[in-house]
Enzyme design. Structure first.
Site, mmCIF file in Angstrom:
data_model
loop_
_atom_site.group_PDB
_atom_site.id
_atom_site.type_symbol
_atom_site.label_atom_id
_atom_site.label_comp_id
_atom_site.label_asym_id
_atom_site.label_seq_id
_atom_site.Cartn_x
_atom_site.Cartn_y
_atom_site.Cartn_z
ATOM 1 N N VAL A 82 -11.505 4.778 -1.273
ATOM 2 C CA VAL A 82 -12.959 4.175 -1.104
ATOM 3 C C VAL A 82 -12.910 3.805 0.234
ATOM 4 C CG1 VAL A 82 -14.299 2.187 -1.954
ATOM 5 C CG2 VAL A 82 -12.573 3.183 -3.609
ATOM 6 N N ASP A 83 -11.845 3.062 0.954
ATOM 7 C CA ASP A 83 -11.883 2.886 2.063
ATOM 8 C C ASP A 83 -12.231 4.121 3.075
ATOM 9 O OD1 ASP A 83 -11.189 0.149 3.202
ATOM 10 O OD2 ASP A 83 -9.774 -0.078 1.445
ATOM 11 N N GLN A 84 -11.482 5.148 2.829
ATOM 12 C CA GLN A 84 -11.523 6.360 3.647
ATOM 13 C C GLN A 84 -12.949 7.011 3.623
ATOM 14 O OE1 GLN A 84 -7.277 6.767 5.072
ATOM 15 N NE2 GLN A 84 -9.121 8.328 5.218
ATOM 16 N N ASP A 122 -9.518 -1.972 -1.622
ATOM 17 C CA ASP A 122 -9.563 -0.714 -2.159
ATOM 18 C C ASP A 122 -9.209 -0.847 -3.782
ATOM 19 O OD1 ASP A 122 -8.670 2.280 -2.983
ATOM 20 O OD2 ASP A 122 -10.023 2.468 -0.909
#
Length: 399
Positions: free
Chosen positions: A168-170, A140
């Site tokens: 970003v991951d979420q 991320d």
């Protein structure tokens, strides 16, 4: 919640984006079987803040609900036979290994589609399945740096600033789940499976669509970050967060004149709407000087009267007492698999007014291994033989 009842998802995911994308499908009623090696997936054994609840990683608690756990060794012949049977009847396969990893195991899309042409094969990568960055770690913070997100966050007089949450991951997890649902819908029309690919790099860009579209089409500002308290390079004043005498206030998009009246600042009250961007540094300076003279609570009535878009600053410790979040049921506290109470962030959507319930709290490693093997036709003796050989595993407590 039975929106995806009858859909079987086999998840090879690890870290955050992949497991979270699979959890979204599980919340909606899919039978998500999380495959993990005998030692458990990375996110089961590693925790942010080095924090475990009742022996379970908070990372695993964040992404593990409503899934069944199958512990299997893909390096063993017997383990590969278990997975082969499972994949023949799967609707969706999800994986977020580095490009080429599943191919080495004989589990790539081209191989699996030969025996299961209706299969939706979904892969989440750091940078895509090909190209010059494919071997780079997709993490991320690195994506925030590469995508311009960090460069455009923070004060003009400060350094590039990463977002504190792993946004970003979420966001990639949401795109991952959305793309799989679209592919499933198309399959119901055509009967054909397909390959779905998402990546963190483009998820980071997608988070910035408004700002990037402005920049790519010629919009510019003196600084890549907002001056004073202004939160972004492309926004007019006073859009941002400002200190009060005892805390902070967020002020959003409102006419400078109205803000000047609410704060009783004549110079600001005299400004027109056209000054919001042209004089944003002056606006930020005036707001900064004024707000720090009184506590937050004393500013709120005037802001309300002038219909200024505003919000007092809340931190994590404030959220469970927030009346709107309580009304929405945004947090769920329940007994975890180890008997220790755990609090989870609930599914973020409602369906006919209902929120998907927690059917399964995040499970111990291999808790459903025997059930899944039985569904695949393995006999109890075969299961015990595979367990003794290390091909599969389950906790003795579930025996």
């Amino acid at each position: 919640m039975d929106l995806l009842a009858g859909i079987k998802v086999v998840s090879f995911n690890h870290f955050l984006a992949g497991p979270l994308g699979a959890q979204i499908l599980a919340d909606l009623g899919a039978d998500v079987i999380a495959l993990e090696p005998p030692e458990g997936a990375f996110h089961r054994n590693w925790a942010v803040a080095n924090h475990f609840v009742g022996g379970q990683s908070v990372n695993f608690l964040s992404t593990g609900r409503n899934k069944r756990s199958l512990s299997v060794d893909l390096k063993s012949t017997a383990g590969r036979e278990v997975v082969a049977r499972l994949l023949r009847e799967a609707d969706v396969v999800m994986e977020n290994f580095r490009p080429g990893t599943m191919g080495k195991l004989g589990l790539d899309y081209e191989t699996l589609r030969e025996t299961n042409p209706r299969l939706i094969y979904a892969a989440a990568y750091g940078y895509g399945s090909s190209g010059p960055y494919t071997d780079r770690p997709g993490q991320d913070l690195l994506l925030q740096a590469l995508s311009g997100l960090a460069a455009r966050t923070g004060r003009a007089d400060g350094p590039p600033t990463p977002v504190g949450a792993v946004v970003v991951d979420q966001h990639a997890a949401m795109i991952y789940a959305m793309a799989i649902l679209a592919a499933l819908f198309a399959r119901e029309r055509t009967g054909k499976g397909r390959l779905v690919e998402v990546n963190l790099f483009q998820a980071a860009l997608d988070l910035q669509t408004e700002a990037l579209t402005a920049w790519m089409n010629g919009a510019r500002a003196a600084s890549p970050r907002g001056p004073g308290g202004i939160a972004s390079w492309f926004s007019g004043g006073p859009y941002g967060i400002y200190a009060t005498a005892d805390g902070h206030l967020a002020l959003s998009m409102s006419p400078p004149g109205s803000i000047g009246q609410a704060l009783e600042v004549p110079e600001l009250a005299a400004m027109g709407e056209s000054d919001a961007f042209a004089r944003r540094e002056d606006i930020a300076r005036l707001v900064t000087e004024r707000l720090k003279q009184r506590p937050t609570a004393e500013w709120l009535p005037g802001l309300e009267r002038q219909k200024i878009w505003h919000a007092p600053m809340q931190d994590y410790g404030d959220l469970q007492a927030d009346p709107q979040l309580q009304h929405l049921g945004a947090f769920i506290t329940t007994d975890g698999a180890t008997g220790h109470p755990v609090t989870l962030v609930s599914h973020p959507a409602r369906y006919d007014g209902e929120v998907p319930r927690v059917r399964l709290v995040p499970q111990p490693l291999g808790a459903q291994s025997r059930d899944i093997l039985a569904e695949l036709g393995f006999t109890p003796d075969e299961m015990e033989t595979m367990k003794r050989g290390g091909a599969v595993n389950w906790p003795e407590a579930s025996a």
